[in-house]
Write a protein that holds these residues in place. Structure first.
Motif, PDB file in Angstrom:
ATOM      1  N   VAL A  86      38.173  48.012  41.654  1.00  0.00           N
ATOM      2  CA  VAL A  86      38.806  47.373  40.511  1.00  0.00           C
ATOM      3  C   VAL A  86      39.137  45.931  40.884  1.00  0.00           C
ATOM      4  O   VAL A  86      39.617  45.648  41.977  1.00  0.00           O
ATOM      5  CB  VAL A  86      40.062  48.160  40.053  1.00  0.00           C
ATOM      6  CG1 VAL A  86      41.108  48.221  41.133  1.00  0.00           C
ATOM      7  CG2 VAL A  86      40.639  47.595  38.781  1.00  0.00           C
ATOM      8  N   SER A  87      38.806  45.019  39.975  1.00  0.00           N
ATOM      9  CA  SER A  87      39.146  43.611  40.138  1.00  0.00           C
ATOM     10  C   SER A  87      40.451  43.371  39.384  1.00  0.00           C
ATOM     11  O   SER A  87      40.553  43.668  38.187  1.00  0.00           O
ATOM     12  CB  SER A  87      38.034  42.734  39.568  1.00  0.00           C
ATOM     13  OG  SER A  87      38.424  41.376  39.616  1.00  0.00           O
ATOM     14  N   LEU A  88      41.433  42.854  40.114  1.00  0.00           N
ATOM     15  CA  LEU A  88      42.763  42.629  39.543  1.00  0.00           C
ATOM     16  C   LEU A  88      43.122  41.157  39.615  1.00  0.00           C
ATOM     17  O   LEU A  88      42.789  40.481  40.585  1.00  0.00           O
ATOM     18  CB  LEU A  88      43.817  43.402  40.341  1.00  0.00           C
ATOM     19  CG  LEU A  88      43.611  44.893  40.539  1.00  0.00           C
ATOM     20  CD1 LEU A  88      44.608  45.429  41.548  1.00  0.00           C
ATOM     21  CD2 LEU A  88      43.726  45.614  39.213  1.00  0.00           C
ATOM     22  N   SER A  89      43.812  40.664  38.597  1.00  0.00           N
ATOM     23  CA  SER A  89      44.402  39.331  38.718  1.00  0.00           C
ATOM     24  C   SER A  89      45.894  39.533  38.940  1.00  0.00           C
ATOM     25  O   SER A  89      46.497  40.470  38.416  1.00  0.00           O
ATOM     26  CB  SER A  89      44.122  38.458  37.498  1.00  0.00           C
ATOM     27  OG  SER A  89      44.661  39.012  36.340  1.00  0.00           O
ATOM     28  N   LEU A  90      46.467  38.650  39.754  1.00  0.00           N
ATOM     29  CA  LEU A  90      47.875  38.739  40.103  1.00  0.00           C
ATOM     30  C   LEU A  90      48.729  38.174  38.977  1.00  0.00           C
ATOM     31  O   LEU A  90      48.378  37.161  38.363  1.00  0.00           O
ATOM     32  CB  LEU A  90      48.163  37.951  41.386  1.00  0.00           C
ATOM     33  CG  LEU A  90      47.815  38.606  42.708  1.00  0.00           C
ATOM     34  CD1 LEU A  90      46.377  39.014  42.817  1.00  0.00           C
ATOM     35  CD2 LEU A  90      48.196  37.698  43.856  1.00  0.00           C
ATOM     36  N   LEU A  91      49.828  38.856  38.708  1.00  0.00           N
ATOM     37  CA  LEU A  91      50.814  38.372  37.753  1.00  0.00           C
ATOM     38  C   LEU A  91      52.043  37.946  38.553  1.00  0.00           C
ATOM     39  O   LEU A  91      52.566  38.719  39.362  1.00  0.00           O
ATOM     40  CB  LEU A  91      51.178  39.463  36.750  1.00  0.00           C
ATOM     41  CG  LEU A  91      50.025  39.982  35.892  1.00  0.00           C
ATOM     42  CD1 LEU A  91      50.474  41.146  35.031  1.00  0.00           C
ATOM     43  CD2 LEU A  91      49.452  38.868  35.028  1.00  0.00           C
TER      44      LEU A  91
END
Length: 146
Positions: A86-91
């Protein structure tokens, strides 16, 4: 009898339980981009992932592009789901006054970043979605009275 097959089955069950949830979040975010759903569905559904090894929230680090300041977060947005990765962007989490947080507690607001990580779903055993209303929420600036 405990053997490699038993451990592999538990791992597969963990992935099987997590992957459908991630797929639903990803689909909902993609639907939010369609003109018919604009303003109705949220384009970002933030969540916390829990480590399969420790049952603790998964934290990672990022660096802001503007001030080059380092931050730590356990809040993510799904960008892509490929097989068992899974590719996640940081919040980036903030308190009510606009200070960056380094905690598991639900922040006052979350800021989207362009920082991405790719992780294996096998590393996680749980997920907790949190309110999409936290994305880019305005901070409250309290001025001191004289």
């Amino acid at each position: 009898m405990i053997d490699g097959r038993h451990e592999k089955k538990e791992e597969e069950e963990s992935v099987c339980n997590l992957k459908p949830t991630l797929e639903k979040i990803y689909e909902a975010q993609n639907k939010a981009k369609l003109p018919i759903f604009r303003g109705i569905l949220q384009e970002t559904i933030p969540f916390i992932l829990y480590s399969a090894a420790t049952a603790e929230p998964y934290f990672t680090f990022g660096t802001t592009t503007t001030s080059q300041s380092l931050f730590r977060t356990c809040f993510f947005r799904i960008e892509d789901l490929i097989d068992s990765n899974v590719s996640l962007s940081l919040l980036r989490p903030f308190d009510i006054e606009g200070n960056c947080l380094d905690t598991i507690h639900i922040p006052y607001r979350l800021e989207k970043t362009n920082i991405k990580v790719i992780v294996s779903i096998h590393e996680f055993s749980g997920i907790q979605c949190i309110s999409p209303k936290l994305i880019d929420r305005q901070s409250i600036i309290v001025e001191q009275k004289c």
